[in-house]
Write an enzyme that holds these catalytic residues in place. Structure first.
Site, PDB file in Angstrom:
ATOM      1  N   GLY A  95     -49.117  43.133   7.123  1.00 13.86           N
ATOM      2  CA  GLY A  95     -49.065  43.302   5.644  1.00 13.86           C
ATOM      3  C   GLY A  95     -48.423  44.908   5.626  1.00 13.86           C
ATOM      4  N   PHE A 102     -48.630  53.451   2.090  1.00  8.60           N
ATOM      5  CA  PHE A 102     -48.224  54.526   2.859  1.00  8.60           C
ATOM      6  C   PHE A 102     -47.648  53.821   4.343  1.00  8.60           C
ATOM      7  CE2 PHE A 102     -51.480  56.643   0.462  1.00  8.60           C
ATOM      8  CZ  PHE A 102     -50.678  57.349  -0.420  1.00  8.60           C
ATOM      9  N   VAL A 131     -48.538  47.474   8.578  1.00  6.83           N
ATOM     10  CA  VAL A 131     -49.777  47.041   9.543  1.00  6.83           C
ATOM     11  C   VAL A 131     -49.220  45.913  10.608  1.00  6.83           C
ATOM     12  CG1 VAL A 131     -51.933  46.352  10.163  1.00  6.83           C
ATOM     13  CG2 VAL A 131     -51.643  47.825   8.115  1.00  6.83           C
ATOM     14  N   ASP A 184     -60.406  53.200  -2.673  1.00  4.15           N
ATOM     15  CA  ASP A 184     -59.434  52.164  -2.812  1.00  4.15           C
ATOM     16  C   ASP A 184     -59.857  50.757  -2.193  1.00  4.15           C
ATOM     17  OD1 ASP A 184     -57.038  50.920  -3.447  1.00  4.15           O
ATOM     18  OD2 ASP A 184     -55.890  51.502  -1.570  1.00  4.15           O
TER      19      ASP A 184
END
Length: 883
Positions: free
Chosen positions: A551, A555, A558, A681
């Site tokens: 994904g 920033f 992964v 988040d």
């Protein structure tokens, strides 16, 4: 006995209760049976013709098709089985038929359904119907049939969507011993006439909408053993002489009503009283309950509980209990099933009286603030199967006396301050299947035999002084000490070699630094398990192949990686340093994760900061790999190439469990860290699931760490990275410039909770022009919950009934455990996502509430718990079960 009719069909679940009577069918009505059944197809035809002969009125001429010109399996209303051509269904409802029921109907030995509702049949039900051993459904509603309840002893109408009020005529059933009307839609009050049932031993109307007060005469039924009126709207108070007039009471529940006043002192002769608007403490005399076997409570431990010498299980977990553990409680030698004091705020040492628990199977004091040394007399608890001491402040070594606990299957001492060596005797524990020594200060060699040779059963991370063990534990190699008689020449040679190597390495590092070809150094987060380089990460991810991409985010990206040698799977978050906020995100995540650890947080294994092969800055975080991906993948799966039938979904229990996992994580971040941590988040893509489907919170790139003083003041904790959070999940006050707070995380959690159980994102295209996910849910609760739940959960809930039943019958929604729990969960989500931060719950209360809801969902029904079916040796009275 006059018949009575409610607004639903009566469905009889036929069960055989006389096991000794081989070859005889259930005597459903307690009547004598006639001649033996002839087993042949001709018998079925003859029985149908005899049924026809008793029909005196047939305005629609239904019976004209019942003639020899066609096979009887083709007659109107008759259904036969394919294999044996025997009659299995007789469905003649609402056909304006009149007459009496022929006793020959008892010869239809394969009959499963008999539906004659809405006709004009009269006289009594023939006794021969008791032969029909296979009968599952009997619908005789809206006829003029009598004799059904003449000798009734057991009337159980469980979970049938019954409506209306309880008929006062039931009070005339003088032989009635069990009356169970639980989990229906009954309204009105409890009839005074029920106080006449002198033989009544079991009474349950739980899970209805009955109001008013309990007639005083009901509390005078001296033979009552099981009394359950929980989950209604009943008011009033309890009589002071309650247990005096009910001397044999064993199960007494008034939970979830509006009963007020104090708990009667006489209740010390009863057990299991439910959470209403009762005031005052639990009576001190509860210690007189010498036969009490199970005790569950919230927020208070009666000091006299130690007198309950027959107590088998004591569960006080997930409360706000504080202070030391009373010695008289932990010294109850009768405890054998379990003692659960987990998830509280208990302090001081574990009392020495714990050694009295010789028959105890499970001891769980995890997640408290207990300290001091572990008692040496734990070896007296010879029956222990599970010993859970984790998440406390215990210190010292593991006592050698534990070597006698050879029946242990699980031992968890993680997250304490224990020290010393790993006991060798654990190798000999054959039954041990789970051993967690993580995050202590153990030292020395870890064995490689017994439970220690199973990497999936042994956990030792976070002990920097340990070495050895199997490679999968990722511990350092044990190095033996040099012999004291090493010659001076060897020592000098070693020093020279070390100096030479050091000089060479220094020169090499200087050259690489000048050429910007330096290999990246590894910045190891506290308690790191791995020491990795850019090169090893590159190989593990196959050059950051797109096939390994899990994904991408604001920033960075992964990737999944497989480490060489061990073959262990890892997740690597590579920061996109072209994004100005990425470096700050990296620092924030490292700062947050270095001092926190919790079973529901994603574990960071190491952090890497250096340069890549092109001389560019490189930063990455290496995490524990989560086999089952993110919650986003499960809630909103994309259709794979091999078809929608392979799409994975979470069931109701899994969703509740994951929701509790997330709540535990945020409770820890907000309330149990040295400084409060605001995640900022929370969303489905940041919740990861391991192979056991346990939820873990990840992505701490926007985290804010604040002291308690700062958190409680009005200082504006504005973000240096811009607006915190993700659209749809960020609280409204952040968009208006308000400071960061833990209540912002609570809002995000509330939205996530609503998304998990509706299956709809807060950014769904339907939520516009003033409509939001929150008010979409709010306007539907509680009566129209079926309209908003995830269709997957709806399908799961209707396995026992049709969708039409659930859609049209709001009572079934109210009484179905899925819908009850769903409504309660969504109410938590609505409270958490309130517009005003002051109206939101804190995460400790969320954990308590959700655990209570899950416990209610898993709890057995009162029918099995409190209402007993008769034993085979007892005389068989009239038994009617509706299910």
């Amino acid at each position: 006995m006059d018949s009575f009719t409610w607004e639903v069909s009566l469905y009889f679940l036929v069960q055989e209760i006389n096991a000794e009577s081989a070859g005889e069918g259930l005597n459903l009505l307690g009547l004598a049976t006639a001649s033996p059944v002839v087993r042949a197809n001709g018998t079925d035809q003859q029985a149908l013709l005899q049924f026809k002969a008793k029909i005196t009125g047939d305005q629609l001429k239904i019976m004209e098709s019942w003639n020899s010109s066609i096979h009887f399996c083709q007659w109107r209303g008759v259904t036969c089985g394919r294999k044996h051509q025997r009659v299995t269904k007789l469905e003649l409802q609402h056909l304006e038929l009149s007459g009496s029921l022929s006793p020959f109907i008892g010869n239809l030995s394969f009959l499963r359904e008999l539906s004659l509702a809405g006709n004009s049949f009269y006289n009594e039900i023939p006794q021969q119907i008791g032969r029909l051993r296979r009968l599952e459904k009997l619908d005789l509603t809206n006829n003029s049939i009598s004799g059904l309840l003449s000798n009734m002893k057991y009337l159980v109408l469980y979970n049938n969507s019954l409506r209306g009020s309880i008929p006062p005529s039931l009070g005339n059933l003088s032989s009635l011993e069990i009356l169970a009307l639980l989990m229906n839609g009954l309204t009105g009050t409890i009839p005074e006439s029920l106080g006449q049932l002198a033989n009544l031993s079991g009474f349950s109307i739980a899970g209805n909408a009955i109001s008013g007060i309990v007639p005083v005469t009901m509390f005078n039924l001296s033979n009552i053993r099981d009394f359950d009126i929980g989950g209604n709207k009943i008011q009033g108070t309890l009589p002071s002489d309650l247990a005096i007039n009910m001397p044999y009471i064993e199960f007494f529940s008034i939970t979830r009503n509006q009963i007020s006043g104090q708990i009667p002192v006489s209740i010390s002769n009863a057990s299991n009283l439910g959470q209403n608007y009762l005031s005052g403490p639990i009576p001190f005399d509860i210690g007189r309950l010498q036969k009490l076997q199970i005790f569950l409570t919230d927020r208070n431990i009666p000091s006299n509980l130690g007198k309950c010498q027959n107590l088998l299980r004591l569960s006080l977990s997930h409360n706000n209990l504080s202070g030391p553990i009373p010695p008289q409680v932990i010294g109850l030698s009768s405890l054998s099933i379990g003692l659960d004091l987990s998830s509280n705020f208990l302090t001081d040492e574990l009392p020495f009286e714990v050694g009295k628990l010789k028959n105890l199977g499970v001891l769980d004091v995890s997640q408290n603030r207990l300290s001091g040394l572990l008692p040496n007399n734990l070896d007296s608890c010879v029956s222990l199967v599970k010993l859970l001491l984790n998440d406390n402040l215990f210190e010292g070594s593991i006592p050698s006396s534990l070597s006698s606990l050879r029946g242990l299957e699980a031992l968890d001492v993680s997250d304490n301050n224990l020290s010393g060596g790993v006991p060798e005797f654990l190798v000999t524990f054959k039954a041990l299947k789970y051993l967690n020594l993580s995050f202590n200060d153990f030292e020395g060699v870890v064995p490689s035999e017994g439970v220690f040779k199973n990497a999936s059963a042994t956990f030792a991370e976070g002990n920097r002084k340990l070495c050895g063990g199997i490679p999968e534990l990722h511990l350092s190699i044990c190095i033996s000490k040099k012999s004291s008689n090493t010659s001076l020449r060897v020592k000098i040679a070693i020093v020279i070699v070390i100096l030479a190597v050091t000089l060479a390495l220094t020169c090499l590092l200087i050259l690489r630094f000048r050429k910007k070809k330096e290999q990246p150094t590894t910045i190891s987060v506290e308690n790191s398990l791995l020491q990795l380089s850019y090169q090893s990460i590159l190989r593990a991810t196959d050059g950051f192949s797109t096939q390994n991409l899990l994904g991408s985010g604001s920033f960075g990206s992964v990737y999944k990686g497989i480490l060489e040698g061990s073959g262990a799977a890892i997740a690597v978050k590579v920061l996109d340093l072209l994004n100005r906020g990425a470096s700050r995100s990296f620092v924030a995540e490292c700062e947050a994760l270095k001092n926190i650890r919790h079973r529901n947080l994603v574990k960071v294994l190491t952090a890497i900061s250096g340069v890549d092969y092109q001389g560019n800055d490189f930063k990455a975080l290496v995490y524990e790999f989560m086999e089952n991906g993110s919650l986003e993948d499960w809630l909103h799966p994309s259709v794979p190439a091999n078809g929608p039938e392979t799409v994975r979904h979470l069931n109701f229990f899994q969703r509740v469990s994951v929701a509790i996992d997330i709540a535990h994580a945020f409770e820890y971040l907000h309330h149990h860290c040295e400084t409060s941590i605001i995640h900022c988040d929370l969303k489905p893509s940041n919740i990861l699931l391991d192979k056991e489907m346990v939820g873990h919170v990840g992505d701490f790139g926007l985290v804010k760490i604040v002291s308690a003083d700062t958190l409680n003041c009005s200082t504006n904790l504005s973000s240096s990275l811009g607006l915190r959070g993700t659209i749809g999940y960020a609280p409204p006050e952040y968009g208006m410039g308000s400071g960061l707070s833990t209540k912002g995380d609570v809002y995000s959690y509330g939205i996530l909770l609503l998304e998990m159980f509706t299956g709809k994102r807060p950014t769904d295209e339907r939520f516009k022009e003033g409509l939001s996910l929150r008010n979409f849910v709010e306007t539907a609760l509680p009566e129209r919950v079926v309209e908003i739940i995830d269709p997957i959960l709806l399908e799961e809930s209707v396995q026992r009934r049709t969708i039409a039943d659930i859609t049209l019958n709001e009572n079934s929604q109210r009484n179905d455990k899925h819908f009850q729990c769903l409504s309660l969960i969504m109410e938590v989500g609505l409270t958490c996502s309130a517009d005003s931060p002051s109206e939101r719950m804190n995460m400790s209360d969320v954990v308590t509430k959700l655990c209570s809801i899950l416990d209610e969902f898993l709890r057995p029904t009162r029918l099995h718990r409190g209402i007993r079916t008769p034993k085979a040796a007892q005389p068989a009275g009239n038994v009617v079960f509706l299910s």
